[in-house]
Motif scaffolding. Structure first.
Motif, PDB file in Angstrom:
ATOM      1  N   PHE A  41       0.884  -1.147  -0.040  1.00  0.00           N
ATOM      2  CA  PHE A  41      -0.072   0.228  -0.082  1.00  0.00           C
ATOM      3  C   PHE A  41       0.916   1.178   0.038  1.00  0.00           C
ATOM      4  N   ALA A  42       0.203   2.399  -0.478  1.00  0.00           N
ATOM      5  CA  ALA A  42       0.959   3.864  -0.420  1.00  0.00           C
ATOM      6  C   ALA A  42       0.336   4.804   0.242  1.00  0.00           C
ATOM      7  N   ALA A  43       1.234   5.744   1.015  1.00  0.00           N
ATOM      8  CA  ALA A  43       0.752   6.375   1.927  1.00  0.00           C
ATOM      9  C   ALA A  43      -0.482   7.501   1.215  1.00  0.00           C
ATOM     10  N   GLY A  44      -1.427   7.558   2.026  1.00  0.00           N
ATOM     11  CA  GLY A  44      -2.708   8.553   1.487  1.00  0.00           C
ATOM     12  C   GLY A  44      -3.778   7.807   0.950  1.00  0.00           C
ATOM     13  N   ARG A  45      -3.458   6.777   0.474  1.00  0.00           N
ATOM     14  CA  ARG A  45      -4.653   5.749  -0.022  1.00  0.00           C
ATOM     15  C   ARG A  45      -5.654   5.265   0.843  1.00  0.00           C
ATOM     16  N   PRO A  46      -6.763   5.109   0.550  1.00  0.00           N
ATOM     17  CA  PRO A  46      -7.786   4.450   1.297  1.00  0.00           C
ATOM     18  C   PRO A  46      -7.291   3.091   1.937  1.00  0.00           C
ATOM     19  N   TRP A  83      -2.442  -0.791  10.411  1.00  0.00           N
ATOM     20  CA  TRP A  83      -3.401  -0.338  11.504  1.00  0.00           C
ATOM     21  C   TRP A  83      -4.468   0.903  10.939  1.00  0.00           C
ATOM     22  N   SER A  84      -3.907   1.490   9.840  1.00  0.00           N
ATOM     23  CA  SER A  84      -4.591   2.778   9.458  1.00  0.00           C
ATOM     24  C   SER A  84      -6.209   2.613   9.119  1.00  0.00           C
ATOM     25  N   TRP A  85      -6.496   0.988   8.866  1.00  0.00           N
ATOM     26  CA  TRP A  85      -8.029   0.733   8.510  1.00  0.00           C
ATOM     27  C   TRP A  85      -8.818   1.110   9.787  1.00  0.00           C
ATOM     28  N   ARG A  91      -7.070   6.112   5.986  1.00  0.00           N
ATOM     29  CA  ARG A  91      -6.030   6.299   4.837  1.00  0.00           C
ATOM     30  C   ARG A  91      -4.798   5.955   5.597  1.00  0.00           C
ATOM     31  N   TRP A  92      -3.873   5.179   4.623  1.00  0.00           N
ATOM     32  CA  TRP A  92      -2.456   4.882   5.012  1.00  0.00           C
ATOM     33  C   TRP A  92      -1.776   6.135   5.357  1.00  0.00           C
ATOM     34  N   GLN A  93      -1.269   5.732   6.639  1.00  0.00           N
ATOM     35  CA  GLN A  93      -0.210   7.099   7.032  1.00  0.00           C
ATOM     36  C   GLN A  93       1.082   6.775   6.555  1.00  0.00           C
ATOM     37  N   PHE A  94       1.362   5.727   6.040  1.00  0.00           N
ATOM     38  CA  PHE A  94       2.806   5.139   5.675  1.00  0.00           C
ATOM     39  C   PHE A  94       2.287   4.413   4.320  1.00  0.00           C
ATOM     40  N   GLY A  95       3.717   4.109   3.674  1.00  0.00           N
ATOM     41  CA  GLY A  95       3.423   2.943   2.524  1.00  0.00           C
ATOM     42  C   GLY A  95       4.263   1.749   3.010  1.00  0.00           C
ATOM     43  N   ALA A  96       4.143   0.800   2.474  1.00  0.00           N
ATOM     44  CA  ALA A  96       4.710  -0.636   2.780  1.00  0.00           C
ATOM     45  C   ALA A  96       5.016  -1.242   1.542  1.00  0.00           C
ATOM     46  N   VAL A  97       6.125  -1.846   1.714  1.00  0.00           N
ATOM     47  CA  VAL A  97       6.856  -2.774   0.418  1.00  0.00           C
ATOM     48  C   VAL A  97       7.376  -4.053   1.071  1.00  0.00           C
ATOM     49  N   ALA A  98       7.617  -4.936   0.625  1.00  0.00           N
ATOM     50  CA  ALA A  98       8.117  -6.386   0.822  1.00  0.00           C
ATOM     51  C   ALA A  98       9.588  -6.184   0.728  1.00  0.00           C
ATOM     52  N   VAL A  99      10.425  -6.304   1.467  1.00  0.00           N
ATOM     53  CA  VAL A  99      11.917  -6.225   1.410  1.00  0.00           C
ATOM     54  C   VAL A  99      12.366  -7.800   1.354  1.00  0.00           C
TER      55      VAL A  99
END
Length: 110
Positions: A41-46, A83-85, A91-99
């Motif tokens: 997910f990306a910051a700011g998106r639902p 947790w943003s849901w 809205r997502w406060q942060f983004g998340a990417v698999a590392v």
């Protein structure tokens, strides 16, 4: 292959959850696998779901003008992601990417 319910039972987040609530969560959940570099997910998106991570690592990041997405924390197996849901404005406060290759159980915030 274990059932979705079996996968959830192994998560610390649901330890001690009454069977009725575990069944309800199971109805909304399904296992997912994400390869390195996959953006969850990306910051700011639902924000409409969360993940219970079973393996791998996911980096939380923030977009910074001129710098792109800057990692601020890494979460891993046994942790809850997203947790943003739960909180307005949902809205997502942060983004998340698999590392790293990540496996988890994703649930709609239904």
């Amino acid at each position: 292959m274990p059932s979705t319910r079996d996968l959830l039972v192994g998560q610390p987040f649901v330890d001690g959850l009454c069977p009725a609530w575990l069944d309800r969560l199971t109805a909304y959940a399904h296992p997912v696998f994400r390869n390195r570099g996959y953006r969850l997910f990306a910051a700011g998106r639902p924000a409409m779901r969360f993940w219970l991570l079973r393996s791998g690592r996911v980096a939380l990041d923030l977009p910074r003008p001129g710098r792109g997405d800057v990692a601020i924390e890494t979460v891993g197996a046994g942790e809850v992601l997203g947790w943003s849901w739960l909180f307005a404005p949902h809205r997502w406060q942060f983004g998340a990417v698999a590392v790293g290759r990540a496996a988890g159980t994703r649930s709609r915030a239904g």
